[in-house]
Design a protein around this motif. Structure first.
Motif, PDB file in Angstrom:
ATOM      1  N   GLU A   1       7.699   1.565  10.573  1.00  0.00           N
ATOM      2  CA  GLU A   1       8.744   0.783  11.235  1.00  0.00           C
ATOM      3  C   GLU A   1      10.129   1.411  11.092  1.00  0.00           C
ATOM      4  OE1 GLU A   1       8.709  -0.832   7.050  1.00  0.00           O
ATOM      5  OE2 GLU A   1       7.176  -0.221   8.483  1.00  0.00           O
ATOM      6  N   LEU A   2      10.293   2.309  10.131  1.00  0.00           N
ATOM      7  CA  LEU A   2      11.577   2.984   9.939  1.00  0.00           C
ATOM      8  C   LEU A   2      11.710   4.220  10.832  1.00  0.00           C
ATOM      9  CD1 LEU A   2      11.873   2.747   6.054  1.00  0.00           C
ATOM     10  CD2 LEU A   2      12.835   1.216   7.796  1.00  0.00           C
ATOM     11  N   HIS A   3      10.665   4.533  11.584  1.00  0.00           N
ATOM     12  CA  HIS A   3      10.659   5.721  12.437  1.00  0.00           C
ATOM     13  C   HIS A   3      10.565   5.373  13.926  1.00  0.00           C
ATOM     14  CE1 HIS A   3      10.367   8.217   8.875  1.00  0.00           C
ATOM     15  NE2 HIS A   3       9.496   7.338   8.435  1.00  0.00           N
ATOM     16  N   VAL A   4      10.854   4.131  14.254  1.00  0.00           N
ATOM     17  CA  VAL A   4      10.803   3.678  15.637  1.00  0.00           C
ATOM     18  C   VAL A   4      12.185   3.850  16.265  1.00  0.00           C
ATOM     19  CG1 VAL A   4      10.478   1.660  17.135  1.00  0.00           C
ATOM     20  CG2 VAL A   4       8.976   2.009  15.173  1.00  0.00           C
ATOM     21  N   ASP A   5      12.199   4.303  17.506  1.00  0.00           N
ATOM     22  CA  ASP A   5      13.428   4.308  18.303  1.00  0.00           C
ATOM     23  C   ASP A   5      13.044   4.074  19.754  1.00  0.00           C
ATOM     24  OD1 ASP A   5      12.632   6.763  19.458  1.00  0.00           O
ATOM     25  OD2 ASP A   5      13.857   7.934  18.087  1.00  0.00           O
ATOM     26  N   GLU A   6      14.036   4.044  20.630  1.00  0.00           N
ATOM     27  CA  GLU A   6      13.789   3.730  22.035  1.00  0.00           C
ATOM     28  C   GLU A   6      13.001   4.808  22.765  1.00  0.00           C
ATOM     29  OE1 GLU A   6      17.424   5.775  21.204  1.00  0.00           O
ATOM     30  OE2 GLU A   6      16.948   3.717  20.691  1.00  0.00           O
ATOM     31  N   GLU A   7      12.809   5.951  22.149  1.00  0.00           N
ATOM     32  CA  GLU A   7      12.056   7.054  22.772  1.00  0.00           C
ATOM     33  C   GLU A   7      10.548   6.946  22.552  1.00  0.00           C
ATOM     34  OE1 GLU A   7      13.499   9.415  24.721  1.00  0.00           O
ATOM     35  OE2 GLU A   7      15.315   8.234  24.440  1.00  0.00           O
ATOM     36  N   LEU A   8      10.121   6.018  21.715  1.00  0.00           N
ATOM     37  CA  LEU A   8       8.695   5.882  21.412  1.00  0.00           C
ATOM     38  C   LEU A   8       7.938   5.462  22.671  1.00  0.00           C
ATOM     39  CD1 LEU A   8       7.167   6.209  18.695  1.00  0.00           C
ATOM     40  CD2 LEU A   8       7.074   3.741  18.596  1.00  0.00           C
ATOM     41  N   PRO A   9       6.792   6.062  22.940  1.00  0.00           N
ATOM     42  CA  PRO A   9       6.015   5.673  24.129  1.00  0.00           C
ATOM     43  C   PRO A   9       5.353   4.306  23.935  1.00  0.00           C
ATOM     44  CG  PRO A   9       4.805   7.273  22.833  1.00  0.00           C
ATOM     45  CD  PRO A   9       6.166   7.137  22.184  1.00  0.00           C
ATOM     46  N   ALA A  10       4.815   3.791  25.025  1.00  0.00           N
ATOM     47  CA  ALA A  10       4.081   2.528  24.966  1.00  0.00           C
ATOM     48  C   ALA A  10       3.071   2.593  23.823  1.00  0.00           C
ATOM     49  CB  ALA A  10       3.370   2.275  26.293  1.00  0.00           C
TER      50      ALA A  10
ATOM     51  N   GLY B   1       6.439   5.149  -6.419  1.00  0.00           N
ATOM     52  CA  GLY B   1       7.789   4.823  -6.854  1.00  0.00           C
ATOM     53  C   GLY B   1       8.871   5.714  -6.262  1.00  0.00           C
ATOM     54  N   ASP B   2       8.508   6.720  -5.500  1.00  0.00           N
ATOM     55  CA  ASP B   2       9.467   7.626  -4.878  1.00  0.00           C
ATOM     56  C   ASP B   2       9.992   6.979  -3.589  1.00  0.00           C
ATOM     57  OD1 ASP B   2      10.675   9.609  -3.285  1.00  0.00           O
ATOM     58  OD2 ASP B   2       9.416  11.188  -4.131  1.00  0.00           O
ATOM     59  N   ALA B   3      11.280   6.577  -3.597  1.00  0.00           N
ATOM     60  CA  ALA B   3      11.860   5.850  -2.467  1.00  0.00           C
ATOM     61  C   ALA B   3      11.813   6.653  -1.167  1.00  0.00           C
ATOM     62  CB  ALA B   3      13.288   5.436  -2.778  1.00  0.00           C
ATOM     63  N   SER B   4      12.099   7.945  -1.231  1.00  0.00           N
ATOM     64  CA  SER B   4      12.098   8.743   0.001  1.00  0.00           C
ATOM     65  C   SER B   4      10.677   8.897   0.545  1.00  0.00           C
ATOM     66  CB  SER B   4      12.734  10.111  -0.218  1.00  0.00           C
ATOM     67  OG  SER B   4      11.973  10.873  -1.130  1.00  0.00           O
ATOM     68  N   LEU B   5       9.707   9.021  -0.339  1.00  0.00           N
ATOM     69  CA  LEU B   5       8.314   9.103   0.094  1.00  0.00           C
ATOM     70  C   LEU B   5       7.872   7.764   0.680  1.00  0.00           C
ATOM     71  CD1 LEU B   5       5.925  11.006   0.260  1.00  0.00           C
ATOM     72  CD2 LEU B   5       5.275  10.311  -2.045  1.00  0.00           C
ATOM     73  N   TYR B   6       8.304   6.677   0.065  1.00  0.00           N
ATOM     74  CA  TYR B   6       8.005   5.337   0.571  1.00  0.00           C
ATOM     75  C   TYR B   6       8.524   5.200   2.001  1.00  0.00           C
ATOM     76  CZ  TYR B   6       8.154   0.264   1.100  1.00  0.00           C
ATOM     77  OH  TYR B   6       7.999  -1.009   1.563  1.00  0.00           O
ATOM     78  N   GLU B   7       9.744   5.656   2.239  1.00  0.00           N
ATOM     79  CA  GLU B   7      10.326   5.576   3.570  1.00  0.00           C
ATOM     80  C   GLU B   7       9.546   6.420   4.578  1.00  0.00           C
ATOM     81  OE1 GLU B   7      14.519   6.347   3.490  1.00  0.00           O
ATOM     82  OE2 GLU B   7      14.882   4.696   2.108  1.00  0.00           O
ATOM     83  N   SER B   8       9.024   7.550   4.131  1.00  0.00           N
ATOM     84  CA  SER B   8       8.277   8.400   5.059  1.00  0.00           C
ATOM     85  C   SER B   8       6.960   7.751   5.481  1.00  0.00           C
ATOM     86  CB  SER B   8       8.034   9.788   4.461  1.00  0.00           C
ATOM     87  OG  SER B   8       7.080   9.740   3.427  1.00  0.00           O
ATOM     88  N   PHE B   9       6.412   6.849   4.659  1.00  0.00           N
ATOM     89  CA  PHE B   9       5.173   6.141   4.991  1.00  0.00           C
ATOM     90  C   PHE B   9       5.430   4.856   5.778  1.00  0.00           C
ATOM     91  CE2 PHE B   9       3.238   8.377   1.249  1.00  0.00           C
ATOM     92  CZ  PHE B   9       2.237   9.022   1.952  1.00  0.00           C
TER      93      PHE B   9
ATOM     94  N   MET C   1       0.822  -1.189   0.000  1.00  0.00           N
ATOM     95  CA  MET C   1       0.000   0.000   0.000  1.00  0.00           C
ATOM     96  C   MET C   1       0.867   1.255   0.000  1.00  0.00           C
ATOM     97  SD  MET C   1      -2.734   1.219  -0.372  1.00  0.00           S
ATOM     98  CE  MET C   1      -4.354   0.766  -0.097  1.00  0.00           C
ATOM     99  N   ARG C   2       1.955   1.196   0.766  1.00  0.00           N
ATOM    100  CA  ARG C   2       2.843   2.357   0.810  1.00  0.00           C
ATOM    101  C   ARG C   2       3.428   2.644  -0.563  1.00  0.00           C
ATOM    102  NH1 ARG C   2       6.276   0.072   5.655  1.00  0.00           N
ATOM    103  NH2 ARG C   2       5.760  -1.749   4.455  1.00  0.00           N
ATOM    104  N   LYS C   3       3.688   1.580  -1.334  1.00  0.00           N
ATOM    105  CA  LYS C   3       4.238   1.779  -2.678  1.00  0.00           C
ATOM    106  C   LYS C   3       3.248   2.522  -3.564  1.00  0.00           C
ATOM    107  CE  LYS C   3       7.432  -2.066  -2.647  1.00  0.00           C
ATOM    108  NZ  LYS C   3       7.844  -3.326  -3.227  1.00  0.00           N
ATOM    109  N   VAL C   4       1.971   2.227  -3.393  1.00  0.00           N
ATOM    110  CA  VAL C   4       0.940   2.920  -4.166  1.00  0.00           C
ATOM    111  C   VAL C   4       0.944   4.399  -3.815  1.00  0.00           C
ATOM    112  CG1 VAL C   4      -1.544   3.139  -4.522  1.00  0.00           C
ATOM    113  CG2 VAL C   4      -0.516   0.873  -4.399  1.00  0.00           C
ATOM    114  N   PHE C   5       0.967   4.719  -2.513  1.00  0.00           N
ATOM    115  CA  PHE C   5       0.975   6.115  -2.085  1.00  0.00           C
ATOM    116  C   PHE C   5       2.239   6.833  -2.521  1.00  0.00           C
ATOM    117  CE2 PHE C   5      -1.949   4.686   1.467  1.00  0.00           C
ATOM    118  CZ  PHE C   5      -3.055   5.305   0.931  1.00  0.00           C
ATOM    119  N   ALA C   6       3.347   6.119  -2.506  1.00  0.00           N
ATOM    120  CA  ALA C   6       4.635   6.745  -2.816  1.00  0.00           C
ATOM    121  C   ALA C   6       4.866   6.915  -4.305  1.00  0.00           C
ATOM    122  CB  ALA C   6       5.768   5.934  -2.203  1.00  0.00           C
TER     123      ALA C   6
END
Length: 102
Positions: free
Chosen positions: A19-28, A8-16, A1-6
């Motif tokens: 899981e690529l935006h998770v770090d140890e600071e994320l709340p429960a 073909g734009d790789a950077s836009l795909y990454e923004s959607f 689904m993210r590919k459809v929204f993006a």
């Protein structure tokens, strides 16, 4: 689904890709998904769950396999008191929050 929204734009795909935006600071985090969702692949939630576990974020992932969805797959859940498995997501989320003092 993210590919459809993006488109073909790789950077836009990454923004959607949550899981690529998770770090140890994320709340429960409470995460849920219907196994046979016809719109958003279950793999998206599985990838997010894996990222949450990798960063040791406190989370709960409920994957629903709703018998009612066998013939009519579900996308989106309401907050009704229907007796289907997936309709219980709100109770699960509230329990998750209460256990953490919210």
């Amino acid at each position: 689904m993210r590919k459809v929204f993006a488109g073909g734009d790789a950077s836009l795909y990454e923004s959607f890709s949550a899981e690529l935006h998770v770090d140890e600071e994320l709340p429960a985090t409470y995460l849920f998904h219907e196994e046979k969702d016809p719109i958003v692949p279950c793999k998206d939630s599985e990838l997010l769950s894996e990222a949450l576990a990798f960063f040791d974020v406190d989370y709960q992932f409920d994957l629903f396999h709703d018998e009612a969805a066998e013939n009519t797959p579900l996308h989106g859940f309401g907050v009704t008191s229907e007796l289907s498995e997936a309709s219980q997501w709100m109770n699960h989320a509230l329990s998750f929050l209460k256990e953490r003092g919210f």
